[in-house]
Design an enzyme around this catalytic site. Structure first.
Site, PDB file in Angstrom:
ATOM      1  N   TYR A  59       0.857  -1.181   0.000  1.00 21.97           N
ATOM      2  CA  TYR A  59       0.000   0.000   0.000  1.00 21.97           C
ATOM      3  C   TYR A  59       0.899   1.239   0.000  1.00 21.97           C
ATOM      4  O   TYR A  59       1.279   1.776   1.041  1.00 21.97           O
ATOM      5  CB  TYR A  59      -0.917   0.021   1.223  1.00 21.97           C
ATOM      6  N   LYS A 218     -24.008   1.895  -5.043  1.00 26.12           N
ATOM      7  CA  LYS A 218     -23.888   3.257  -5.569  1.00 26.12           C
ATOM      8  C   LYS A 218     -23.686   3.308  -7.084  1.00 26.12           C
ATOM      9  O   LYS A 218     -23.745   4.381  -7.677  1.00 26.12           O
ATOM     10  CB  LYS A 218     -22.710   3.980  -4.888  1.00 26.12           C
TER      11      LYS A 218
END
Length: 316
Positions: A59, A218
């Site tokens: 990350y 969404k």
């Protein structure tokens, strides 16, 4: 019902909702999440009572660990937190194939590097992030067991493994926690991996618990994606994407009747699954963390769980 639990046999006591910190310091994968926003995500999680933070070297090539380490150093209270990270020593691509050095010297150095970036002297959970290695997986697990014995890590984890790789990694019974892709839209782990984990006291932490946001309800068929995570995810491609949207629409209707959010139902369903002690949804905004926590207010009856399972077993 308590909002806290112990992760399998590890003895690690956690809030049942953790933070998947994949967007923190990881602008290559999440270009719209600034470092300041990433830090605010971690701070919001801690302010809301979350004590499990899951990160990885990959990350941001260590940047996520660094930002989390800075926040923990500033705030204190390290002993109340459960910090999880993942090893990918000497990560590189060779002819399009990922190569990682999971040898004993490389892993031992990777742990020291993560400890330095996170500004701590121990890691609660340390995962082998990927099995792409020439080192036998049982040998890798043995190296992690040495690190556990030395007090560098408290629990041993592995991620992104096939069932056969899982068996090899756990040859000597060292594995405490498995991270596996698992959600209402991705349930292959139920065939062999999860039964094995239940039989061997291995706790399961699902990754992509909201299927990269798809289960939040969404998206529409007109949406396009420019982030690497979704561009590389087959759930978002072609007919599969349309099929998945159909199922999520049914889940949205179910959530509306319960007066909760679609994502909260999807996460609550995961918390009913055998072997799943904690879920670690990610976030790109602080309000998403607050919404994720409200999952713990969603209670699903056996009949409701059956209804949800039927939704995701149906073809449109």
């Amino acid at each position: 019902m308590s909002n806290r639990t112990t992760i399998g046999r590890t003895g690690l006591n956690v809030f049942k909702i953790g933070l998947g910190a994949g967007s923190v310091g990881n602008q290559m994968m999440y270009p719209n999440v600034t470092e300041e926003t990433g830090k605010q995500l971690v701070k919001t999680a801690l302010d809301q009572g979350i004590n499990f933070i899951d990160t990885a070297y990959l990350y941001g090539l260590g940047r996520s660990e660094e930002l989390i380490g800075e926040i923990i150093k500033e705030r204190g209270g390290r002993d109340r937190l459960v910090i999880s990270t993942k090893a990918s020593p000497d990560f590189k691509f060779v002819d399009g194939v990922m190569e990682i050095d999971n040898s004993r010297p490389a892993l031992r150095q990777a742990v020291e590097d993560s400890l330095a970036r996170l500004q701590t002297d121990y890691l609660d959970v340390y995962f082998l992030h990927f099995p792409n290695t020439k080192t036998p997986l049982a040998e890798v697990a043995g190296t992690l067991a040495e690190l556990k014995q030395a007090g560098k890590i408290k629990a041993i984890g592995v991620s992104n493994v096939t069932f056969d790789q899982l068996l090899e990694f756990n040859t000597d019974g060292h594995l405490d926690i498995l991270q596996v892709q698992y959600s209402l839209l991705v349930r292959e782990a139920e065939a062999e991996i999860i039964p094995y984990c239940l039989d061997n006291q291995i706790s399961i932490i699902p990754f992509y618990p909201l299927a990269d946001g798809l289960l939040a309800g969404k998206y529409t068929k007109n949406d396009t994606f420019n982030d690497m995570s979704r561009m590389n995810n087959p759930l978002f491609h072609g007919e599969a994407f349309l099929d998945n949207l159909y199922r999520v629409e049914r889940l949205k209707a179910f959530a509306l009747k319960k007066e909760v959010e679609t994502a909260q139902v999807a996460l609550a369903w995961l918390l009913t699954r055998p072997g799943v002690d904690i879920i670690i949804p990610g976030a790109k905004r602080p309000d998403q963390i607050e919404s994720n926590i409200r999952t713990l207010d969603v209670h699903l009856s056996e009949n409701e769980i059956h209804q949800i399972n039927e939704m995701f077993g149906m073809k449109p």
